[in-house]
Design a protein around this motif. Structure first.
Motif, PDB file in Angstrom:
ATOM      1  N   ILE A   3       0.835  -1.202   0.000  1.00  0.00           N
ATOM      2  CA  ILE A   3       0.000   0.000   0.000  1.00  0.00           C
ATOM      3  C   ILE A   3       0.873   1.257   0.000  1.00  0.00           C
ATOM      4  O   ILE A   3       0.611   2.206  -0.747  1.00  0.00           O
ATOM      5  N   LEU A   4       1.926   1.263   0.811  1.00  0.00           N
ATOM      6  CA  LEU A   4       2.833   2.408   0.858  1.00  0.00           C
ATOM      7  C   LEU A   4       3.513   2.638  -0.483  1.00  0.00           C
ATOM      8  O   LEU A   4       3.619   3.771  -0.963  1.00  0.00           O
ATOM      9  N   LEU A   5       3.976   1.562  -1.108  1.00  0.00           N
ATOM     10  CA  LEU A   5       4.640   1.693  -2.402  1.00  0.00           C
ATOM     11  C   LEU A   5       3.671   2.209  -3.470  1.00  0.00           C
ATOM     12  O   LEU A   5       4.020   3.083  -4.263  1.00  0.00           O
ATOM     13  N   GLU A   6       2.460   1.686  -3.481  1.00  0.00           N
ATOM     14  CA  GLU A   6       1.447   2.160  -4.429  1.00  0.00           C
ATOM     15  C   GLU A   6       1.145   3.645  -4.200  1.00  0.00           C
ATOM     16  O   GLU A   6       0.996   4.408  -5.148  1.00  0.00           O
ATOM     17  N   THR A   7       1.075   4.047  -2.930  1.00  0.00           N
ATOM     18  CA  THR A   7       0.817   5.448  -2.602  1.00  0.00           C
ATOM     19  C   THR A   7       1.967   6.334  -3.059  1.00  0.00           C
ATOM     20  O   THR A   7       1.750   7.405  -3.638  1.00  0.00           O
ATOM     21  N   LEU A   8       3.203   5.894  -2.818  1.00  0.00           N
ATOM     22  CA  LEU A   8       4.367   6.653  -3.273  1.00  0.00           C
ATOM     23  C   LEU A   8       4.373   6.808  -4.791  1.00  0.00           C
ATOM     24  O   LEU A   8       4.671   7.887  -5.312  1.00  0.00           O
ATOM     25  N   GLN A   9       4.023   5.745  -5.496  1.00  0.00           N
ATOM     26  CA  GLN A   9       3.986   5.814  -6.959  1.00  0.00           C
ATOM     27  C   GLN A   9       2.899   6.772  -7.436  1.00  0.00           C
ATOM     28  O   GLN A   9       3.106   7.548  -8.372  1.00  0.00           O
ATOM     29  N   ALA A  10       1.743   6.734  -6.780  1.00  0.00           N
ATOM     30  CA  ALA A  10       0.655   7.638  -7.158  1.00  0.00           C
ATOM     31  C   ALA A  10       1.052   9.093  -6.905  1.00  0.00           C
ATOM     32  O   ALA A  10       0.791   9.969  -7.734  1.00  0.00           O
ATOM     33  N   LEU A  11       1.702   9.349  -5.776  1.00  0.00           N
ATOM     34  CA  LEU A  11       2.167  10.709  -5.478  1.00  0.00           C
ATOM     35  C   LEU A  11       3.210  11.166  -6.481  1.00  0.00           C
ATOM     36  O   LEU A  11       3.193  12.311  -6.935  1.00  0.00           O
ATOM     37  N   ASP A  12       4.118  10.276  -6.824  1.00  0.00           N
ATOM     38  CA  ASP A  12       5.154  10.614  -7.798  1.00  0.00           C
ATOM     39  C   ASP A  12       4.518  10.975  -9.136  1.00  0.00           C
ATOM     40  O   ASP A  12       4.905  11.949  -9.771  1.00  0.00           O
ATOM     41  N   GLU A  13       3.519  10.213  -9.566  1.00  0.00           N
ATOM     42  CA  GLU A  13       2.835  10.501 -10.826  1.00  0.00           C
ATOM     43  C   GLU A  13       2.070  11.818 -10.740  1.00  0.00           C
ATOM     44  O   GLU A  13       2.058  12.601 -11.682  1.00  0.00           O
ATOM     45  N   LEU A  14       1.442  12.059  -9.592  1.00  0.00           N
ATOM     46  CA  LEU A  14       0.682  13.282  -9.398  1.00  0.00           C
ATOM     47  C   LEU A  14       1.580  14.508  -9.493  1.00  0.00           C
ATOM     48  O   LEU A  14       1.240  15.499 -10.132  1.00  0.00           O
ATOM     49  N   LEU A  15       2.748  14.433  -8.868  1.00  0.00           N
ATOM     50  CA  LEU A  15       3.650  15.578  -8.825  1.00  0.00           C
ATOM     51  C   LEU A  15       4.548  15.678 -10.058  1.00  0.00           C
ATOM     52  O   LEU A  15       5.248  16.670 -10.227  1.00  0.00           O
ATOM     53  N   ASP A  16       4.524  14.665 -10.908  1.00  0.00           N
ATOM     54  CA  ASP A  16       5.400  14.626 -12.074  1.00  0.00           C
ATOM     55  C   ASP A  16       5.200  15.821 -12.998  1.00  0.00           C
ATOM     56  O   ASP A  16       6.133  16.294 -13.607  1.00  0.00           O
ATOM     57  N   GLY A  17       3.997  16.327 -13.090  1.00  0.00           N
ATOM     58  CA  GLY A  17       3.725  17.431 -14.001  1.00  0.00           C
ATOM     59  C   GLY A  17       4.122  18.800 -13.476  1.00  0.00           C
ATOM     60  O   GLY A  17       3.976  19.792 -14.176  1.00  0.00           O
ATOM     61  N   LEU A  18       4.600  18.857 -12.252  1.00  0.00           N
ATOM     62  CA  LEU A  18       4.984  20.142 -11.664  1.00  0.00           C
ATOM     63  C   LEU A  18       6.428  20.495 -12.009  1.00  0.00           C
ATOM     64  O   LEU A  18       7.283  19.615 -12.056  1.00  0.00           O
ATOM     65  N   ALA A  19       6.672  21.783 -12.177  1.00  0.00           N
ATOM     66  CA  ALA A  19       8.048  22.250 -12.364  1.00  0.00           C
ATOM     67  C   ALA A  19       8.825  21.964 -11.079  1.00  0.00           C
ATOM     68  O   ALA A  19       8.246  22.003  -9.984  1.00  0.00           O
ATOM     69  N   PRO A  20      10.122  21.650 -11.176  1.00  0.00           N
ATOM     70  CA  PRO A  20      10.894  21.293  -9.975  1.00  0.00           C
ATOM     71  C   PRO A  20      10.785  22.268  -8.803  1.00  0.00           C
ATOM     72  O   PRO A  20      10.582  21.839  -7.671  1.00  0.00           O
ATOM     73  N   PRO A  21      10.853  23.603  -9.024  1.00  0.00           N
ATOM     74  CA  PRO A  21      10.735  24.493  -7.856  1.00  0.00           C
ATOM     75  C   PRO A  21       9.340  24.431  -7.209  1.00  0.00           C
ATOM     76  O   PRO A  21       9.216  24.504  -5.992  1.00  0.00           O
ATOM     77  N   VAL A  22       8.306  24.264  -8.031  1.00  0.00           N
ATOM     78  CA  VAL A  22       6.937  24.169  -7.505  1.00  0.00           C
ATOM     79  C   VAL A  22       6.797  22.881  -6.690  1.00  0.00           C
ATOM     80  O   VAL A  22       6.239  22.884  -5.592  1.00  0.00           O
ATOM     81  N   ARG A  23       7.327  21.787  -7.219  1.00  0.00           N
ATOM     82  CA  ARG A  23       7.283  20.503  -6.519  1.00  0.00           C
ATOM     83  C   ARG A  23       8.024  20.602  -5.182  1.00  0.00           C
ATOM     84  O   ARG A  23       7.535  20.130  -4.156  1.00  0.00           O
ATOM     85  N   ARG A  24       9.185  21.225  -5.186  1.00  0.00           N
ATOM     86  CA  ARG A  24       9.995  21.361  -3.968  1.00  0.00           C
ATOM     87  C   ARG A  24       9.239  22.150  -2.899  1.00  0.00           C
ATOM     88  O   ARG A  24       9.178  21.754  -1.736  1.00  0.00           O
TER      89      ARG A  24
END
Length: 168
Positions: free
Chosen positions: A105-126
């Motif tokens: 469940i944790l790994l699936e959640t981390l992957q979903a978060l990574d995909e969600l934040l993937d479209g953000l510019a690096p400074p916005v994500r940070r």
């Protein structure tokens, strides 16, 4: 004069004509026939779910290659994330170790978060991660990243907008 029959532009024909080529291309880059076969199948599933008309497709290999490259990039990102997660788990004391179900469940959640934040510019994500994961206020984030509080607010608004648009 005999007329040539029109080309078969169905998904079946696309799959029949290009699956082997795509799978071989992926295998050469990945060095693994099993993963290449999986990504090839995933590519055609994406085509099936896409709005791109197969009938109007002029360069099917270029289209398939674009999807295949994105899937391969996601695959390696996911693998890197999984490795980092497993490394972090290995450093935990045994009594704190999550169960296999919790790990999944944790790994699936981390992957979903990574995909969600993937479209953000690096400074916005940070900025977003500092706010959400470390609980820092806008002023603290601005000081840490050497940007104005106004910039932090703008970045947070962009991040929230991104997340909300993905929810729709």
């Amino acid at each position: 004069m005999i007329e040539a029959s029109p080309p078969d532009h169905s998904l079946h024909a696309l799959y029949r004509d290009h699956r082997g080529w795509l799978e071989n291309w992926l295998r050469r880059r990945m060095g693994n026939a099993w993963d290449a076969a999986d990504l090839s199948q995933d590519t055609f599933l994406r085509v099936l779910g896409s709005s791109q008309s197969i009938v109007d497709m002029r360069e099917p290999r270029a289209y398939l290659l674009t999807i295949g490259k994105r899937l391969m990039s996601n695959f390696y990102t996911r693998r890197s994330l999984e490795k980092a997660y497993l490394d972090a788990l290995a450093s935990l004391p045994e009594e704190c170790m999550p169960s296999p179900e919790q790990r999944w469940i944790l790994l699936e959640t981390l992957q979903a978060l990574d995909e969600l934040l993937d479209g953000l510019a690096p400074p916005v994500r940070r900025v977003f991660l500092l706010s959400q994961l470390e609980g820092l206020g806008y002023r603290e984030i601005g000081e840490r990243l050497d940007v104005s509080e106004r910039t932090v607010k703008r970045y947070m608004a962009q991040a929230y907008e991104h997340c909300l648009l993905l929810e729709l």
